[in-house]
Design a protein around this motif. Structure first.
Motif, mmCIF file in Angstrom:
data_model
loop_
_atom_site.group_PDB
_atom_site.id
_atom_site.type_symbol
_atom_site.label_atom_id
_atom_site.label_comp_id
_atom_site.label_asym_id
_atom_site.label_seq_id
_atom_site.Cartn_x
_atom_site.Cartn_y
_atom_site.Cartn_z
ATOM 1 N N PRO A 218 -0.399 3.093 -2.600
ATOM 2 C CA PRO A 218 0.801 2.640 -1.885
ATOM 3 C C PRO A 218 1.663 3.794 -1.406
ATOM 4 O O PRO A 218 1.795 4.808 -2.085
ATOM 5 N N TRP A 219 2.215 3.631 -0.223
ATOM 6 C CA TRP A 219 3.230 4.563 0.256
ATOM 7 C C TRP A 219 4.498 4.324 -0.559
ATOM 8 O O TRP A 219 4.774 3.224 -1.000
ATOM 9 N N HIS A 220 5.289 5.363 -0.743
ATOM 10 C CA HIS A 220 6.498 5.229 -1.551
ATOM 11 C C HIS A 220 7.600 4.511 -0.766
ATOM 12 O O HIS A 220 7.670 4.581 0.466
ATOM 13 N N ARG A 221 8.456 3.880 -1.500
ATOM 14 C CA ARG A 221 9.609 3.189 -0.899
ATOM 15 C C ARG A 221 10.601 4.205 -0.338
ATOM 16 O O ARG A 221 10.851 5.244 -0.968
ATOM 17 N N PRO A 222 11.165 3.919 0.825
ATOM 18 C CA PRO A 222 12.220 4.806 1.338
ATOM 19 C C PRO A 222 13.423 4.768 0.396
ATOM 20 O O PRO A 222 13.549 3.883 -0.450
ATOM 21 N N THR A 223 14.313 5.709 0.535
ATOM 22 C CA THR A 223 15.519 5.693 -0.291
ATOM 23 C C THR A 223 16.306 4.429 -0.004
ATOM 24 O O THR A 223 16.297 3.919 1.124
ATOM 25 N N PRO A 224 17.007 3.891 -1.013
ATOM 26 C CA PRO A 224 17.797 2.682 -0.771
ATOM 27 C C PRO A 224 18.757 2.806 0.402
ATOM 28 O O PRO A 224 19.017 1.844 1.116
ATOM 29 N N ALA A 225 19.272 4.015 0.623
ATOM 30 C CA ALA A 225 20.209 4.207 1.732
ATOM 31 C C ALA A 225 19.529 4.001 3.081
ATOM 32 O O ALA A 225 20.188 3.694 4.076
ATOM 33 N N GLY A 226 18.205 4.163 3.113
ATOM 34 C CA GLY A 226 17.482 3.993 4.370
ATOM 35 C C GLY A 226 16.892 2.617 4.550
ATOM 36 O O GLY A 226 16.235 2.349 5.559
ATOM 37 N N ALA A 227 17.111 1.732 3.574
ATOM 38 C CA ALA A 227 16.560 0.380 3.651
ATOM 39 C C ALA A 227 17.671 -0.612 4.001
ATOM 40 O O ALA A 227 18.862 -0.304 3.933
ATOM 41 N N ILE B 26 17.277 -8.680 -7.562
ATOM 42 C CA ILE B 26 16.531 -9.864 -7.983
ATOM 43 C C ILE B 26 15.298 -9.499 -8.797
ATOM 44 O O ILE B 26 15.084 -10.025 -9.891
ATOM 45 N N LEU B 27 14.483 -8.578 -8.275
ATOM 46 C CA LEU B 27 13.242 -8.197 -8.965
ATOM 47 C C LEU B 27 13.467 -7.116 -10.024
ATOM 48 O O LEU B 27 12.576 -6.849 -10.832
ATOM 49 N N LYS B 28 14.609 -6.464 -9.998
ATOM 50 C CA LYS B 28 15.052 -5.548 -11.052
ATOM 51 C C LYS B 28 14.262 -4.247 -11.169
ATOM 52 O O LYS B 28 14.481 -3.487 -12.106
ATOM 53 N N ALA B 29 13.336 -3.975 -10.276
ATOM 54 C CA ALA B 29 12.526 -2.750 -10.380
ATOM 55 C C ALA B 29 12.118 -2.314 -8.980
ATOM 56 O O ALA B 29 10.951 -2.398 -8.607
ATOM 57 N N GLY B 30 13.087 -1.841 -8.206
ATOM 58 C CA GLY B 30 12.891 -1.589 -6.791
ATOM 59 C C GLY B 30 11.668 -0.797 -6.395
ATOM 60 O O GLY B 30 10.789 -1.303 -5.690
ATOM 61 N N ASP B 31 11.566 0.452 -6.836
ATOM 62 C CA ASP B 31 10.470 1.316 -6.406
ATOM 63 C C ASP B 31 9.117 0.779 -6.860
ATOM 64 O O ASP B 31 8.153 0.750 -6.093
ATOM 65 N N ILE B 32 9.049 0.353 -8.121
ATOM 66 C CA ILE B 32 7.779 -0.133 -8.649
ATOM 67 C C ILE B 32 7.350 -1.412 -7.928
ATOM 68 O O ILE B 32 6.180 -1.584 -7.582
ATOM 69 N N CYS B 33 8.292 -2.298 -7.686
ATOM 70 C CA CYS B 33 7.955 -3.554 -7.000
ATOM 71 C C CYS B 33 7.512 -3.297 -5.563
ATOM 72 O O CYS B 33 6.612 -3.967 -5.058
ATOM 73 N N PHE B 34 8.141 -2.345 -4.897
ATOM 74 C CA PHE B 34 7.737 -2.005 -3.534
ATOM 75 C C PHE B 34 6.291 -1.527 -3.513
ATOM 76 O O PHE B 34 5.518 -1.874 -2.629
ATOM 77 N N GLU B 35 5.925 -0.726 -4.496
ATOM 78 C CA GLU B 35 4.609 -0.092 -4.498
ATOM 79 C C GLU B 35 3.517 -0.938 -5.149
ATOM 80 O O GLU B 35 2.334 -0.792 -4.796
ATOM 81 N N MET B 36 3.891 -1.851 -6.059
ATOM 82 C CA MET B 36 2.857 -2.496 -6.861
ATOM 83 C C MET B 36 2.838 -4.024 -6.827
ATOM 84 O O MET B 36 1.809 -4.631 -7.127
#
Length: 293
Positions: A226-235, A246-256
């Protein structure tokens, strides 16, 4: 329209409605106590990854009687059909007023209520929101990749491309689909630059290229990095709220997190302590799905 509008009990909104409204109000960056939402075209913060989804969110809130066309709107935001006398509001150009609360809650009280509501996720509603956000993020990334190669045009994200991405979001996370999009676009763009195919021919080949790349990896049991999630400021606001609040695990949920697992993941969240729910869930994944370093 204001005379016919009914007060809304914001405590009775569905989870899905609460998510959309909370994101829209935060993105609008209202002053304390302000109930008039400025036009989308004037807002600095991004509500959604693409303007199309932002428009759709506002249209849904309007249809549900939560957003009302503001009396302060510029007259140019409205158009009149002289044959039917029907008035149409330009979603992006019009300002909006938050409907009155049935019990007289202030805007700050409504925001607090919505914030707390998001801590009570419903699996089916979160799944629907995930697919909405996931395809929107993939659409922005897809168009952005074509812009890199200067081949983008308004029709490049066709209905066939949309259907293809939706199909693989069941089996892939958002970050994995970005990987698939990256290589599918890169390989086809190379053919155009070599003069072997016209841009239109390449556009027609896009859905098949995405399918072949994804099918090959999935059918052979190969992991898609998986490509990494952009910084929250860029989303966008709706993406950040989904991943972090809601999902409580931003980077991990984006990637996995894959579409087919969203509902089960939410069921897991509501039964485990928040500080370890995501960690315990993703630790159960097979080694081939492990998060890359």
């Amino acid at each position: 329209m204001h005379e016919k509008a009914k007060p809304v009990d914001y405590a009775k909104l569905s989870f899905f409605q609460s998510c959309l409204l909370y994101a829209a109000l935060l993105a609008a960056n209202l002053a304390p106590g302000e109930r008039v939402v400025p036009p989308l075209e004037m807002q600095i913060d991004e509500l959604a990854a693409t303007p199309e989804l932002a428009d759709e969110i506002y249209a849904r809130l309007c249809t549900d009687g939560i957003f009302l066309p503001a009396l302060e709107s510029n007259v140019d935001a409205y158009s009149l059909d002289r044959d039917t006398d029907a008035i149409t509001v330009n979603i992006r150009a019009g300002a909006w007023t938050l409907a009155d609360d049935l019990y007289g809650r202030s805007i700050d009280e409504i925001l607090t209520l919505l914030f707390r509501r998001l801590d009570q996720p419903e699996p089916a509603a979160v799944e629907a929101l995930w697919y909405l956000v996931a395809e929107d993020e993939c659409k922005r990334y897809f168009v952005g990749q074509w812009e890199r190669y200067r081949f983008a045009h308004p029709g490049v994200y066709s209905a066939k491309v949309s259907t293809t991405l939706q199909r693989y979001l069941d089996q892939c996370s958002i970050g994995q689909m970005w990987n698939v999009i990256y290589y599918a676009v890169k390989n086809l763009a190379a053919l155009t630059q070599e003069g072997k195919h016209t841009p239109q021919h390449i556009y027609n080949m896009l859905p098949g290229s995405i399918r072949r790349y994804a099918d090959y990896r999935l059918a052979n049991g190969q992991s898609i990095r998986p490509w990494h999630r952009p910084t929250p400021a860029g989303a966008s606001w709706v993406t950040n709220i989904l991943l972090d609040k809601i999902l409580k695990a931003g980077d991990i949920c984006f990637e996995m997190l894959k579409g087919q697992d969203v509902a089960k993941y939410v069921e897991h969240l509501v039964t485990k302590p928040i500080d370890c729910a995501a960690a315990t869930w993703f630790s159960t994944l097979p080694p081939s799905s492990a998060r890359p370093e």
